[in-house]
Design an enzyme around this catalytic site. Structure first.
Site, PDB file in Angstrom:
ATOM      1  N   ARG A   1     -27.871 -31.953  -1.441  1.00 24.02           N
ATOM      2  CA  ARG A   1     -29.326 -31.952  -1.632  1.00 24.02           C
ATOM      3  C   ARG A   1     -29.707 -32.732  -2.877  1.00 24.02           C
ATOM      4  O   ARG A   1     -28.999 -32.695  -3.890  1.00 24.02           O
ATOM      5  CB  ARG A   1     -29.845 -30.509  -1.829  1.00 24.02           C
ATOM      6  CG  ARG A   1     -30.134 -29.775  -0.546  1.00 24.02           C
ATOM      7  CD  ARG A   1     -30.706 -28.380  -0.838  1.00 24.02           C
ATOM      8  NE  ARG A   1     -31.952 -28.412  -1.587  1.00 24.02           N
ATOM      9  CZ  ARG A   1     -33.143 -28.719  -1.099  1.00 24.02           C
ATOM     10  NH1 ARG A   1     -33.265 -29.043   0.169  1.00 24.02           N
ATOM     11  NH2 ARG A   1     -34.229 -28.710  -1.866  1.00 24.02           N
TER      12      ARG A   1
ATOM     13  N   GLU B   1     -32.215 -33.392  -9.594  1.00 25.04           N
ATOM     14  CA  GLU B   1     -31.009 -32.571  -9.481  1.00 25.04           C
ATOM     15  C   GLU B   1     -30.317 -32.883  -8.162  1.00 25.04           C
ATOM     16  O   GLU B   1     -30.966 -33.087  -7.127  1.00 25.04           O
ATOM     17  CB  GLU B   1     -31.347 -31.085  -9.564  1.00 25.04           C
ATOM     18  CG  GLU B   1     -30.125 -30.175  -9.519  1.00 25.04           C
ATOM     19  CD  GLU B   1     -30.401 -28.766 -10.020  1.00 25.04           C
ATOM     20  OE1 GLU B   1     -29.494 -27.924  -9.924  1.00 25.04           O
ATOM     21  OE2 GLU B   1     -31.520 -28.504 -10.522  1.00 25.04           O
TER      22      GLU B   1
ATOM     23  N   TYR C   1     -33.303 -32.949  -5.221  1.00 21.86           N
ATOM     24  CA  TYR C   1     -34.608 -32.311  -5.377  1.00 21.86           C
ATOM     25  C   TYR C   1     -35.020 -32.380  -6.836  1.00 21.86           C
ATOM     26  O   TYR C   1     -34.249 -32.815  -7.702  1.00 21.86           O
ATOM     27  CB  TYR C   1     -34.560 -30.853  -4.909  1.00 21.86           C
ATOM     28  CG  TYR C   1     -33.416 -30.041  -5.469  1.00 21.86           C
ATOM     29  CD1 TYR C   1     -33.601 -29.153  -6.522  1.00 21.86           C
ATOM     30  CD2 TYR C   1     -32.130 -30.155  -4.929  1.00 21.86           C
ATOM     31  CE1 TYR C   1     -32.554 -28.414  -7.033  1.00 21.86           C
ATOM     32  CE2 TYR C   1     -31.080 -29.416  -5.431  1.00 21.86           C
ATOM     33  CZ  TYR C   1     -31.289 -28.548  -6.481  1.00 21.86           C
ATOM     34  OH  TYR C   1     -30.245 -27.820  -6.993  1.00 21.86           O
TER      35      TYR C   1
ATOM     36  N   GLU D   1     -23.862 -28.409  -9.023  1.00 27.51           N
ATOM     37  CA  GLU D   1     -25.270 -28.785  -9.112  1.00 27.51           C
ATOM     38  C   GLU D   1     -25.464 -29.476 -10.458  1.00 27.51           C
ATOM     39  O   GLU D   1     -25.160 -28.901 -11.494  1.00 27.51           O
ATOM     40  CB  GLU D   1     -26.171 -27.549  -9.032  1.00 27.51           C
ATOM     41  CG  GLU D   1     -25.956 -26.700  -7.790  1.00 27.51           C
ATOM     42  CD  GLU D   1     -26.565 -25.318  -7.949  1.00 27.51           C
ATOM     43  OE1 GLU D   1     -27.705 -25.226  -8.453  1.00 27.51           O
ATOM     44  OE2 GLU D   1     -25.898 -24.331  -7.582  1.00 27.51           O
TER      45      GLU D   1
ATOM     46  N   TRP E   1     -29.159 -23.659   3.224  1.00 24.37           N
ATOM     47  CA  TRP E   1     -27.706 -23.780   3.129  1.00 24.37           C
ATOM     48  C   TRP E   1     -26.986 -23.015   4.247  1.00 24.37           C
ATOM     49  O   TRP E   1     -25.997 -23.503   4.787  1.00 24.37           O
ATOM     50  CB  TRP E   1     -27.222 -23.272   1.765  1.00 24.37           C
ATOM     51  CG  TRP E   1     -27.610 -24.172   0.642  1.00 24.37           C
ATOM     52  CD1 TRP E   1     -28.641 -23.996  -0.237  1.00 24.37           C
ATOM     53  CD2 TRP E   1     -26.990 -25.415   0.283  1.00 24.37           C
ATOM     54  NE1 TRP E   1     -28.698 -25.048  -1.127  1.00 24.37           N
ATOM     55  CE2 TRP E   1     -27.692 -25.931  -0.833  1.00 24.37           C
ATOM     56  CE3 TRP E   1     -25.910 -26.141   0.790  1.00 24.37           C
ATOM     57  CZ2 TRP E   1     -27.351 -27.135  -1.457  1.00 24.37           C
ATOM     58  CZ3 TRP E   1     -25.566 -27.341   0.183  1.00 24.37           C
ATOM     59  CH2 TRP E   1     -26.272 -27.832  -0.926  1.00 24.37           C
TER      60      TRP E   1
ATOM     61  N   ASP F   1     -36.235 -30.249 -10.141  1.00 20.61           N
ATOM     62  CA  ASP F   1     -36.210 -28.926 -10.753  1.00 20.61           C
ATOM     63  C   ASP F   1     -36.860 -29.036 -12.127  1.00 20.61           C
ATOM     64  O   ASP F   1     -36.273 -29.627 -13.042  1.00 20.61           O
ATOM     65  CB  ASP F   1     -34.770 -28.409 -10.872  1.00 20.61           C
ATOM     66  CG  ASP F   1     -34.692 -27.007 -11.430  1.00 20.61           C
ATOM     67  OD1 ASP F   1     -35.741 -26.355 -11.568  1.00 20.61           O
ATOM     68  OD2 ASP F   1     -33.570 -26.552 -11.749  1.00 20.61           O
TER      69      ASP F   1
END
Length: 497
Positions: free
Chosen positions: A67, A76, A69, A9, A463, A71
């Protein structure tokens, strides 16, 4: 690699190139996200609340099953689940390319820069690069069982660090002592705030605990949150947030590969013993800040060793126990040994393979040519430019163009990873779902739906489970299983209703 699922991530810095910009970095982050999902249609946005800080539309899953998104205002990217180092490096790089491609498609490449790093030199803020490793539920997740992992993680920064100019201010933190939670400063634990010219890790200054559950404010060497994102009876997810964002593919693969092997040694009771570090957090910072690069570690036994010596003990155990189990393991063992040998010599020979060495070489070359002192603000600007995702501006990409950087992937492999998930994990099945939703659009309201159904989103994707309205939830509890045929059958059944 053997019985391992990897994931990364990455949070990105966003630099606006105006003294008085019309828009904030967060405004640009929203615009980039919306372009990826609504214009380029590279994925489907969440239509449900994922948490109090993730409302509908905050992010979504991509065609490659990863993904994107927001944050806390940062863009991220989370890679899909990967079963090999090649896949995780390619999927990780795919995230960079998706985001940078959106910047260029929007015509913003001259106005903003996406920075794949971990520090804001102006505010002392830090943003993360989180690593995920699947282990069995039998993994000895206790202070005693995790002690070898802590020692390994504290010392691995000598080849995984991305380097930075200067140091962060002392970090506030609370730590647990017996049954009390008290300020770290109250017992004399305070990070040094001296003006350092250069250190090898970006995150070390911001790590304030050895073990802690929450991510922000009390960042720990080992995050203890138990969120497997899989069958909790079989699996645990080791979630690490102490590492730097790497630009070098080699460094990314070596970081993940060596950590995966150490986890295997711990799982199988083969990890080196008697290497427990006396003060892990302080040692983490001392190694990063050591200007002589001696990297001396104090053990609980009273013995002093260099971080290289400690790493060589882990390497020796891994060679004795893991050699020959698969091709990637043997690559990791060979490169682990090579980079440790290189660290005993001139750091210049590590340029292209180790990010801090590459950055230091570039900064030293510029500093000497321009006769600059380390405190010159130009060096902090160049520090950031090493991480710039723009292929014509980023200093790392300049090293690539000069042929100084060994590649583990190719541009073609990364292009494939932008649109396609790995085909040997559950990411494959999730990717089929995302592509189906992109092709078919939102499912129409059912004529027979009761009056409450219209308040539920057409789909929910997480997930380890998803659901399309009108169908039962579809759990995907085993990350090693692709579920691709089952997902296709599920979607065919959805269309027939």
């Amino acid at each position: 690699m053997l019985n391992r699922i990897f994931g990364l991530e990455t949070e990105y810095g966003l630099l606006v190139h105006h003294d008085r910009p019309d828009h904030s970095p967060t405004w640009f982050a929203h615009k980039i996200r919306d372009h990826i999902f609504n214009v380029q249609r590279q994925g489907v946005l969440d239509l449900h609340h994922r948490g109090h800080d993730e409302p509908p539309g905050n992010g979504g899953f991509l065609a490659n099953a990863g993904r994107i998104y927001l944050d806390m205002g940062h863009l991220e990217y989370a890679s899909p689940e990967c079963h090999s180092l090649t896949d995780v490096v390619a999927s990780d790089r795919a995230g960079d390319m998706i985001l940078q491609g959106a910047v260029q498609d929007l015509g913003l490449a001259e106005e903003i820069s996406l920075i794949r790093n971990n520090v804001d030199h102006e505010t002392d803020a830090t943003f993360g690069s989180h690593e995920n490793y699947l282990v069995t539920r039998r993994f000895p997740f206790s202070r005693r069982g995790l002690a070898p992992l802590v020692t390994f993680l504290v010392t691995r920064q000598i080849f995984t660090g991305s380097g930075r100019v200067g140091a962060a201010s002392p970090q506030d933190a609370w730590i647990q002592m017996d049954r009390l939670i008290i300020p770290r400063a109250a017992i004399g634990h305070h990070a040094a705030s001296a003006q350092l010219p250069f250190q090898i890790s970006q995150r070390a200054d911001h790590i304030v605990n050895d073990f802690f559950e929450w991510v922000q404010q009390n960042r720990a060497i080992v995050n203890t949150r138990d969120e497997p994102l899989a069958d909790p009876n079989q699996y645990r997810r080791i979630h690490l947030l102490l590492g730097d964002s790497n630009m070098a593919e080699y460094a990314t693969a070596l970081k993940l590969g060596t950590t995966g092997l150490v986890l295997q040694l711990i799982e199988e009771g083969k990890a080196p013993r008697d290497l427990d570090i006396e003060e892990p957090v302080e040692t983490l910072q001392e190694i990063s800040q050591d200007q002589e690069r001696q990297w001396i570690v104090r053990l609980q036994s009273g013995k002093h060793m260099s971080a290289i010596d400690v790493q060589e003990q882990f390497l020796a155990a891994a060679k004795a126990h893991c050699t020959g189990q698969d091709e990637e393991t043997d690559w990791v063992l060979a490169q682990w040994e090579s980079v440790l040998q290189g660290l005993r010599g001139d750091y210049h020979q590590l340029v292209g393979r180790v990010d801090w060495a590459s950055k230091l070489w570039l900064l030293e070359s510029f500093r000497e040519a321009e006769r600059l002192e380390w405190h010159d603000p130009m060096l902090k600007s160049l520090d950031l430019e090493y991480h710039n995702l723009h292929p014509q501006k980023g200093l790392y990409y300049g090293l690539v163009e000069e042929g100084r950087v060994p590649r583990l992937t190719t541009d073609k492999i990364i292009d494939l990873a932008i649109e396609h998930p790995p085909r040997n994990t559950r990411a494959f099945g999730r990717g089929e779902l995302v592509k189906h939703l992109l092709t078919c659009g939102r499912l129409p309201e059912s004529d027979t739906a009761n009056k409450d159904e219209r308040f539920f989103p057409p789909y929910v994707i997480n997930w380890s489970i998803f659901q399309v309205r009108g169908q039962e939830a579809f759990p995907m509890a085993d990350p090693f299983k692709t579920y691709v045929q089952e997902v296709r059958s599920y979607l065919a059944n959805t269309l027939s209703h």
